[in-house]
Design a protein around this motif. Sequence first.
Motif, PDB file in Angstrom:
ATOM      1  N   GLU A   1       0.827  -1.211   0.000  1.00 54.29           N
ATOM      2  CA  GLU A   1       0.000   0.000   0.000  1.00 54.29           C
ATOM      3  C   GLU A   1       0.862   1.262   0.000  1.00 54.29           C
ATOM      4  O   GLU A   1       0.549   2.234  -0.696  1.00 54.29           O
ATOM      5  CB  GLU A   1      -0.913  -0.029   1.229  1.00 54.29           C
ATOM      6  CG  GLU A   1      -1.882   1.142   1.303  1.00 54.29           C
ATOM      7  CD  GLU A   1      -2.773   1.065   2.520  1.00 54.29           C
ATOM      8  OE1 GLU A   1      -3.561   2.003   2.737  1.00 54.29           O
ATOM      9  OE2 GLU A   1      -2.676   0.061   3.265  1.00 54.29           O
ATOM     10  N   ARG A   2       1.942   1.217   0.762  1.00 59.12           N
ATOM     11  CA  ARG A   2       2.837   2.377   0.768  1.00 59.12           C
ATOM     12  C   ARG A   2       3.486   2.586  -0.592  1.00 59.12           C
ATOM     13  O   ARG A   2       3.642   3.725  -1.046  1.00 59.12           O
ATOM     14  CB  ARG A   2       3.917   2.181   1.836  1.00 59.12           C
ATOM     15  CG  ARG A   2       3.423   2.378   3.266  1.00 59.12           C
ATOM     16  CD  ARG A   2       4.563   2.237   4.241  1.00 59.12           C
ATOM     17  NE  ARG A   2       4.150   2.540   5.596  1.00 59.12           N
ATOM     18  CZ  ARG A   2       4.961   2.498   6.645  1.00 59.12           C
ATOM     19  NH1 ARG A   2       6.225   2.130   6.483  1.00 59.12           N
ATOM     20  NH2 ARG A   2       4.514   2.801   7.848  1.00 59.12           N
ATOM     21  N   GLN A   3       3.870   1.496  -1.246  1.00 56.97           N
ATOM     22  CA  GLN A   3       4.458   1.631  -2.576  1.00 56.97           C
ATOM     23  C   GLN A   3       3.464   2.220  -3.567  1.00 56.97           C
ATOM     24  O   GLN A   3       3.819   3.064  -4.393  1.00 56.97           O
ATOM     25  CB  GLN A   3       4.958   0.270  -3.051  1.00 56.97           C
ATOM     26  CG  GLN A   3       6.135  -0.275  -2.253  1.00 56.97           C
ATOM     27  CD  GLN A   3       6.561  -1.652  -2.718  1.00 56.97           C
ATOM     28  OE1 GLN A   3       5.943  -2.229  -3.627  1.00 56.97           O
ATOM     29  NE2 GLN A   3       7.592  -2.205  -2.103  1.00 56.97           N
TER      30      GLN A   3
ATOM     31  N   MET B   1       0.915   4.147  -2.801  1.00 60.73           N
ATOM     32  CA  MET B   1       0.729   5.551  -2.451  1.00 60.73           C
ATOM     33  C   MET B   1       1.909   6.388  -2.913  1.00 60.73           C
ATOM     34  O   MET B   1       1.735   7.516  -3.407  1.00 60.73           O
ATOM     35  CB  MET B   1       0.545   5.674  -0.934  1.00 60.73           C
ATOM     36  CG  MET B   1      -0.753   5.094  -0.409  1.00 60.73           C
ATOM     37  SD  MET B   1      -0.881   5.183   1.388  1.00 60.73           S
ATOM     38  CE  MET B   1      -0.794   6.953   1.635  1.00 60.73           C
ATOM     39  N   PHE B   2       3.124   5.851  -2.779  1.00 68.00           N
ATOM     40  CA  PHE B   2       4.301   6.589  -3.226  1.00 68.00           C
ATOM     41  C   PHE B   2       4.293   6.779  -4.742  1.00 68.00           C
ATOM     42  O   PHE B   2       4.662   7.847  -5.255  1.00 68.00           O
ATOM     43  CB  PHE B   2       5.563   5.845  -2.789  1.00 68.00           C
ATOM     44  CG  PHE B   2       6.841   6.536  -3.178  1.00 68.00           C
ATOM     45  CD1 PHE B   2       7.272   7.673  -2.502  1.00 68.00           C
ATOM     46  CD2 PHE B   2       7.607   6.056  -4.226  1.00 68.00           C
ATOM     47  CE1 PHE B   2       8.449   8.306  -2.867  1.00 68.00           C
ATOM     48  CE2 PHE B   2       8.781   6.683  -4.591  1.00 68.00           C
ATOM     49  CZ  PHE B   2       9.195   7.818  -3.904  1.00 68.00           C
ATOM     50  N   LYS B   3       3.843   5.733  -5.449  1.00 71.23           N
ATOM     51  CA  LYS B   3       3.759   5.847  -6.902  1.00 71.23           C
ATOM     52  C   LYS B   3       2.738   6.903  -7.305  1.00 71.23           C
ATOM     53  O   LYS B   3       2.983   7.723  -8.212  1.00 71.23           O
ATOM     54  CB  LYS B   3       3.407   4.492  -7.503  1.00 71.23           C
ATOM     55  CG  LYS B   3       3.446   4.465  -9.013  1.00 71.23           C
ATOM     56  CD  LYS B   3       3.190   3.066  -9.539  1.00 71.23           C
ATOM     57  CE  LYS B   3       3.250   3.039 -11.062  1.00 71.23           C
ATOM     58  NZ  LYS B   3       3.001   1.666 -11.591  1.00 71.23           N
ATOM     59  N   LYS B   4       1.595   6.908  -6.615  1.00 72.55           N
ATOM     60  CA  LYS B   4       0.603   7.937  -6.906  1.00 72.55           C
ATOM     61  C   LYS B   4       1.132   9.322  -6.577  1.00 72.55           C
ATOM     62  O   LYS B   4       0.887  10.284  -7.305  1.00 72.55           O
ATOM     63  CB  LYS B   4      -0.672   7.656  -6.100  1.00 72.55           C
ATOM     64  CG  LYS B   4      -1.441   6.432  -6.556  1.00 72.55           C
ATOM     65  CD  LYS B   4      -2.717   6.263  -5.744  1.00 72.55           C
ATOM     66  CE  LYS B   4      -3.507   5.066  -6.227  1.00 72.55           C
ATOM     67  NZ  LYS B   4      -4.759   4.866  -5.426  1.00 72.55           N
ATOM     68  N   TRP B   5       1.862   9.419  -5.487  1.00 68.58           N
ATOM     69  CA  TRP B   5       2.438  10.717  -5.126  1.00 68.58           C
ATOM     70  C   TRP B   5       3.435  11.188  -6.177  1.00 68.58           C
ATOM     71  O   TRP B   5       3.462  12.373  -6.534  1.00 68.58           O
ATOM     72  CB  TRP B   5       3.127  10.591  -3.770  1.00 68.58           C
ATOM     73  CG  TRP B   5       3.837  11.842  -3.355  1.00 68.58           C
ATOM     74  CD1 TRP B   5       3.304  12.955  -2.808  1.00 68.58           C
ATOM     75  CD2 TRP B   5       5.246  12.095  -3.477  1.00 68.58           C
ATOM     76  NE1 TRP B   5       4.269  13.893  -2.569  1.00 68.58           N
ATOM     77  CE2 TRP B   5       5.478  13.400  -2.969  1.00 68.58           C
ATOM     78  CE3 TRP B   5       6.314  11.348  -3.954  1.00 68.58           C
ATOM     79  CZ2 TRP B   5       6.745  13.964  -2.930  1.00 68.58           C
ATOM     80  CZ3 TRP B   5       7.582  11.900  -3.919  1.00 68.58           C
ATOM     81  CH2 TRP B   5       7.796  13.194  -3.419  1.00 68.58           C
ATOM     82  N   GLU B   6       4.248  10.262  -6.693  1.00 69.08           N
ATOM     83  CA  GLU B   6       5.197  10.627  -7.744  1.00 69.08           C
ATOM     84  C   GLU B   6       4.464  11.085  -9.005  1.00 69.08           C
ATOM     85  O   GLU B   6       4.861  12.078  -9.635  1.00 69.08           O
ATOM     86  CB  GLU B   6       6.099   9.444  -8.060  1.00 69.08           C
ATOM     87  CG  GLU B   6       7.208   9.225  -7.042  1.00 69.08           C
ATOM     88  CD  GLU B   6       8.172   8.161  -7.490  1.00 69.08           C
ATOM     89  OE1 GLU B   6       7.756   7.307  -8.310  1.00 69.08           O
ATOM     90  OE2 GLU B   6       9.331   8.184  -7.055  1.00 69.08           O
ATOM     91  N   GLU B   7       3.408  10.355  -9.381  1.00 69.40           N
ATOM     92  CA  GLU B   7       2.653  10.741 -10.582  1.00 69.40           C
ATOM     93  C   GLU B   7       2.009  12.114 -10.388  1.00 69.40           C
ATOM     94  O   GLU B   7       2.028  12.952 -11.296  1.00 69.40           O
ATOM     95  CB  GLU B   7       1.592   9.684 -10.869  1.00 69.40           C
ATOM     96  CG  GLU B   7       2.162   8.340 -11.285  1.00 69.40           C
ATOM     97  CD  GLU B   7       1.080   7.303 -11.488  1.00 69.40           C
ATOM     98  OE1 GLU B   7      -0.103   7.623 -11.172  1.00 69.40           O
ATOM     99  OE2 GLU B   7       1.391   6.185 -11.947  1.00 69.40           O
ATOM    100  N   THR B   8       1.454  12.348  -9.210  1.00 70.70           N
ATOM    101  CA  THR B   8       0.851  13.661  -8.942  1.00 70.70           C
ATOM    102  C   THR B   8       1.893  14.765  -8.980  1.00 70.70           C
ATOM    103  O   THR B   8       1.649  15.851  -9.527  1.00 70.70           O
ATOM    104  CB  THR B   8       0.155  13.639  -7.573  1.00 70.70           C
ATOM    105  OG1 THR B   8      -0.787  12.572  -7.546  1.00 70.70           O
ATOM    106  CG2 THR B   8      -0.562  14.949  -7.310  1.00 70.70           C
ATOM    107  N   LYS B   9       3.054  14.493  -8.427  1.00 71.43           N
ATOM    108  CA  LYS B   9       4.108  15.502  -8.425  1.00 71.43           C
ATOM    109  C   LYS B   9       4.588  15.805  -9.840  1.00 71.43           C
ATOM    110  O   LYS B   9       4.792  16.969 -10.204  1.00 71.43           O
ATOM    111  CB  LYS B   9       5.270  15.015  -7.559  1.00 71.43           C
ATOM    112  CG  LYS B   9       6.365  16.049  -7.366  1.00 71.43           C
ATOM    113  CD  LYS B   9       7.453  15.531  -6.442  1.00 71.43           C
ATOM    114  CE  LYS B   9       8.537  16.587  -6.270  1.00 71.43           C
ATOM    115  NZ  LYS B   9       9.631  16.103  -5.372  1.00 71.43           N
ATOM    116  N   MET B  10       4.783  14.763 -10.653  1.00 69.29           N
ATOM    117  CA  MET B  10       5.211  14.980 -12.042  1.00 69.29           C
ATOM    118  C   MET B  10       4.136  15.753 -12.819  1.00 69.29           C
ATOM    119  O   MET B  10       4.467  16.621 -13.642  1.00 69.29           O
ATOM    120  CB  MET B  10       5.494  13.635 -12.705  1.00 69.29           C
ATOM    121  CG  MET B  10       6.716  12.915 -12.127  1.00 69.29           C
ATOM    122  SD  MET B  10       6.995  11.312 -12.906  1.00 69.29           S
ATOM    123  CE  MET B  10       7.288  11.806 -14.594  1.00 69.29           C
TER     124      MET B  10
END
Length: 792
Positions: free
Chosen positions: A490-492, A494-503
């Motif tokens: 789940e953390r991975q 969420m981190f992937k979603k956070w990276e996509e949102t940041k990009m």
Amino acid sequence: MSLETKITGAWNDLLQRSGEWSGENANLFNILLQTLAKSRVPTDLHSASRDAAMAAVNAAVQAAFPPPSDVRVEAYGSFVSGLFSPTSDLDLSLIGTLDVSALPSALHWGLFKSRPMSDMVAMEELDKPCRVEVLQRLVRQLEGSSGSEDAAAVEGDSIIRPGTLEKIFAARVPIVKFIENSTGVECDICVASRGCAFKAETIRALAALDGRFADLCRLIKLWAKTHRMNDAAFGTFNSFALMLMAMFSLQVCQPAVLPPMWQAFSDDGPPDPNLARLLQDPASDLATALKQCQARCEQWRGGHSRPWEGVNTNSLMELFTWFLTLYACIAEEWLSGGKNRLYRVSPWLGAGWLRGHRVHYIMYVEDPFDHADNTARTVGSQSAHGNTHGYILKVLQASRDLLLAKEMSSVQDVTAAFTWLFGTEATLEYLPTPAREQLLALPPGLAPRLEQMKQQGRSTTDVYKVLVSECGGPAGLLCYEDWQQARQVERQVMFKKWEETKMKQERQQQAKRMQKFQERLQQQQQQQQQQQQQLANNSGAGAKPFANTESWRQQQRRQQAQQQQARMMQQGGMQQPGVQRTPLADTQTWRQQQMQQMRVQQQQQQQQMPQQQQGTWAAPRQGGWEQQHMQAGMQQQQQQQYKGRKLPQQQSKGGTAPPPPQQPAQQQQQQQSQYLAQAAGTYANIGPRPVASAAGGYQPAPRPGTTPAAPAGRVKAVQQSVYPLAAGAVASRPAGVAQVPAAQAPIAGRPMTAHAAPYAPLGMVQRTDQPTPVTLGQYIPFSSLQSMYIQQ
């Protein structure tokens, strides 16, 4: 919305969903729960084995602490309250009084630092080091006289079964765990605290009001053990906290199954939750309070004057589902970070209340007899925890959703839910075989296969996973390790979603910057077009805008170059030449001329320097006033030196020493001139070594602590090094040293005493504290100086 409102809404929602369950299958699941709970009720044999184990331990205690000590063993906990099961451990405490001489003398200071000295002390008053010492002495007695567990077991004189002793002295309450050798009962021994047996007796009286309370407690312990929720060392709940949580769930349902605990001790109405409870008040009589509680519970059990309204008829399945629903709702608030994180589960009040604590606990289930004691402290605090609170919430939610979401439309659904909730031991060991075969739809051959896995040494988790998988139970959350893996995934995510949102945000910001750049570029182009149009209008109709702009720029460059050339010539001190030369060439030529003039001036100054210095020094000494001044100073110094003493040659005659012979003035001036010519640019050393005269016999070697005269120029004294001076340097001396009066000045060229130094006829003397101007004839103290340089 308050948490009390949410709890009421959760209870109403539970009643609505339970009505949708299939009557036959819901009744089947309820029968399974009742059968499992009854299978965990201990028999008379279990009670007798515990009595025998307690008697054996009590005999060892009497031997370890003989009279005058009066120490004995008392049971408390689930065995006294009647909520124990056949596999529950036996909680024992040491009560009575102890002879102080049984404790090492090193522990007496900590024991009696806050109480008067005495020969006997109550076990409840012992501090932690004394409790540890008492338990260690008891363990030595339990192990037998041989001192070794294995040897004692062979001899048959050890109460502890070999390999089962566990000492937990670092805990808040020191405790010793072992298995009694003759009965096989697991025992936990600690030194008694005030009210241990009182708590158990009170809960026993309340549990007798409704049998569903004991059944619910046994089911909750089985469920918690399956999911590792009843392990204080792991970071989840202890048994006492789970029992209080079960009691609270039966107090807040509608209608209530159990009353608030305060009603068993008082008729004055709801008490102030901040007031001290029974165990917090040292003056409270626990024996009287216990008798009052037991008498009231006996009346309520007979149906007389019950303080709560209505009769609860919910099934054991509904009460168990309510327990999971209630604490899933409360745990969400505990972990939300809002004001409800301070919510306290209070069986004493029969309701929750908000209050902070000096330790920010994650979950708070207060002791009903001491509101400052959190029985759920093992879960941890905000600053120190084992990261198990998230797992606790996840298990509560998964268990609740399993019972509420399942329609119980078939026996397979009942089997899947039962095996997931209560695990392998409850399914294959605790549940009777006829009930298991009639009520559960286990796959053929599953039970023998699971038994074979146990015999092969497979872990309990592996056996549990096979059972749930074969019965069709949910595979999302089976153990703590599965929750950790799911949380990591789940953390991975969420981190992937956070990276996509940041990009995505960065791309949007880059597009905005590019748009602004294009807008500025368009504005600049428009401004250039406007300027070109304006120039074209000013220059005439026949000229091209671009050609006019370029010629204007060239003209501006020529003007700037001329202004820069004139400015550089003005700064360099040159006049504007008649011929055309570049500014760089003119500047270099001027600098070369300036450097040549400076070198010529320096050479002329060096050639004229000796003549100027000799003339400056000799001129005032050609007159009579300087000669008279030096002679008068010399005579005064001789008189002070030989005052009251006689020469060795004339002591027998009683005369005074004549003054030393004086040299003629002309010869003295000649020697001074020679000394000045040779002393210019040389060093004069100060120290114990004799120094050769600079003028050939004119200056004798100075004694230690003295220095030759500096007849010209200025003198700078430094520490531990020879320091050359430039013209105009100043002499320095330590601060706080008294100046030598001008009247005591010796004749120039003579050696100075330890309290005098060469005078500076010109310039100033700089002290370390402040610059001080000097007059002609003033002296510079030179104590502790190492070297000096004379510049003529």
